[in-house]
Each structure stands twice: as C-alpha cells, then as structure tokens.
Design an enzyme around this catalytic site. Sequence first.
Site, PDB file in Angstrom:
ATOM      1  N   HIS A 171       0.829  -1.218   0.000  1.00  0.00           N
ATOM      2  CA  HIS A 171       0.000   0.000   0.000  1.00  0.00           C
ATOM      3  C   HIS A 171       0.860   1.264   0.000  1.00  0.00           C
ATOM      4  O   HIS A 171       0.421   2.322   0.438  1.00  0.00           O
ATOM      5  CB  HIS A 171      -0.931   0.080   1.237  1.00  0.00           C
ATOM      6  N   GLU A 372      -3.880   6.999  -4.865  1.00  0.00           N
ATOM      7  CA  GLU A 372      -2.709   6.264  -5.371  1.00  0.00           C
ATOM      8  C   GLU A 372      -2.391   6.707  -6.802  1.00  0.00           C
ATOM      9  O   GLU A 372      -1.236   6.773  -7.203  1.00  0.00           O
ATOM     10  CB  GLU A 372      -2.991   4.761  -5.333  1.00  0.00           C
TER      11      GLU A 372
END
Length: 386
Positions: A171, A372
């Site tokens: 992540h 992201e």
Amino acid sequence: MKVLVCNAGSSTLKLSLFEAEEERLLADGLIDWTAKPARLGLRRPGQAELRAELTVGQHADAISRILDELQTIAPIHAVGHRVVHGGDRYSAAARITPEVKRAIDELAELAPLHNPPSLGCITAFENALPGVPQVAAFDTAFHATLSAAARTYPVPRSWTRDLGIRRYGFHGLSHSYCAGRAAAMIGRTNVRLIIAHLGNGASVSAVREGVCVDTSMGFTPLEGLMMGTRSGSVDPGVLIYMLREKGLDGDRLDRALNHESGLLGVSGVSSDMRQVLAAAPDNPDARLAVDIYVHRIRQTIGAMAATLGGVDGLVFTAGVGENSAEIRERVCANLDFLGLALDRSANRERRPDADIAAPASKARILVIATREDLTIVRETRKLIGL
Ligand code: AMP
C-alpha cells in the site's frame, strides 16, 4: 502532458488519463474480467459512457480498443503502472527497461496475483503505444527506508540472507500520498504520522518527516491487521499445528488465511465492513469481528506510536477509514494519552479531506481520500522529466 495511469489487478484493469501538470482526470476506463460477461467501460467528460461486453481471450484487443478511445481524447505522453512488488531492488519508481521488466517477472514469485498482470499490461502497451515511455511505481518502494531492525524477521540467517525473506510492506502508493497530504494539512514537514489504510486490505505505517520507519504488512500483504478476507497476523504455531496435526497443505492454508478469514471468516456474514456493521447489533459473530478489527488497529497504533516516540497526526484512509465514522470513533476511544482526542460531531459530519480532532487535541486526526493514482502521476512526471 497527458499521463495514463494503469492499475492491473488479478481480475480487473483500471485506466485513468490525467492532465498531469494540473493533476486533472480526463477519462477513466475499466476492464473487468470477473463480470459475467466480462466488460469494458470508459467514462469521458461530456459523452455517454462507453460500454462493451468482451469474450474471454480478448485481453490484448480490449486494451488496444480502450487505448484507441483514450487517444482520441488526447495523445498519451507517458504511462505509469502500479506494480505491487519491487522487492529490495526498487526503493523508488523506475522507468521501464528490459531489465526492469525482467525484475518484475522474477519478483512474480513473491506477488503471483499482481506482478504478472502488470507485466502483461506493460508489454501490451509497448505494442499499442510504441515509443511512449512507461514507468513502474512500486507499492513496496515507500517502505524501502525501514531500518534493519524493522524489516528483518528473527528467523534463521540463511532465510534472510539467501531467500529474500524480510518485511517489504505494501500500500506504499497510498501511504506515500497520505503522508504528503497530511503534512500539507498540518502545515509542516517535520511531523510524526501514523497512517491507517483501512480498505479490503489494511495496513498501518509510521512516517517521520516523510520517511517510512515502520509498517504492519510484511513479506506478503497477509501480515498485520485483520482485513476483509485475510487473517492478518496469527501465531505461526497455529500454521504449524494445522499443517502437521490437521493435514492441511500449503494451498489449503493459503485459501483459509487469504480468502476465508478476516471479517468474513469471523462474522460468517461478509467481507464487506458495511454489512458486518449492519449485522452486528443482532449477531454476536459479526460483533466479535468488528471488536477484533478495532482491537488490532488500536494495538498497531500503539506500536507505531512507540516506534515514532509520539504522534503529531493519525490519518484514516481507504474505504473503511474514509467512510466509517463508527470505526474511527471506536479506534480513537481513550487515545488521549497519545495526544489524540476526537471531535465526535466533526467525525460524523465532515467529509474528506478533513481534520476531525477536537480543537484542544495535541495531535491532529485526519481523514484523507487516498489518491494512489496521483502518486503514480507524480512519479511518472518526475522520471520522464516533463
Ligand atoms: P477499499 O478496498 O478501499 O475500496 O475499501 C473497501 C471496504 O470499505 C469494504 O469493506 C467496504 O465495506 C468499506 N466501506 C466503504 N464504505 C463504507 C462505509 N460507509 N462504512 C463502512 N465501511 C465502508
């Protein structure tokens, strides 16, 4: 400059076209191979959504079709790929070369569900967009700064030395984005942050002055917090017992811990937090699942605070972190000893990105909508030099 962001999962491919300097989304597309029938969708401003059904085996065709459509919006100058595993070779994003492709391929052993589809897309894009530079942004890279003590498992030396067994962390694109955004919201860079990415997968990281110093996921994305279907950390002795005494083999163990555990395994209801929370008032198993989920996040926050020697900001992000006021409130209960005091009405009312700490709280509590895709756009721009 137009940057195409490509996020290839085991069953879906997400594409987002950005005006990179302004970080503005121009269009986004999805190919979903698990839908029945498989489908392709593309959303563009001012036009009806394009939808098409696909037959299996059309992977490359589907990609070139969606790329053709995107190219009619604007010529693509660069492509940035999310790549899950960069091993210990990549501590930053890398421009795609034959050597980088080889490394992604070799690392597929560590990320069998994720690295192969990324590599497939990189090759498909090389054919469909010849000469357009491509960049790999690794989910592991942000954690490359972990100290030897934080990244090394206390296992036989030959495992760590010869087999690459260590904490990699995952992540990273989300943790990296949230670290930057939180520092901007707090208004200074010398901050100690605990970032809780709570989605289907979940991890916590500790970040000091923008540098990651600890993270809860490990050699694989199975370690650490309880997740939708993943157990998170369990005593390895349980695994030895199940293997030796109960006859499970590696594949069965993999399925149990990755796909049949976590919220789903404990509640028996769902891997989806909304459904588990809805069932909790009348269902003791669902209640226990939420209790474990919260307990483990709080434990991990305590551990990260110790690593950092204090905390200036706690960040909640991803599906559960951004949307569940109830989970945030339970996680933050009685954390005053860390300087974290929640404003309960701000927690219920404010939308991300927001500060939901009480005005008198020594440290901030932030809810941040993770991006992201923007981390990938920024890394791609940096490497391509545009
Ligand atoms: P992500 O992987 O980031 O898409 O997060 C997915 C998880 O977020 C699922 O468990 C969802 O149930 C959870 N989620 C999304 N919205 C909410 C909400 N309003 N309350 C609780 N959980 C939510």
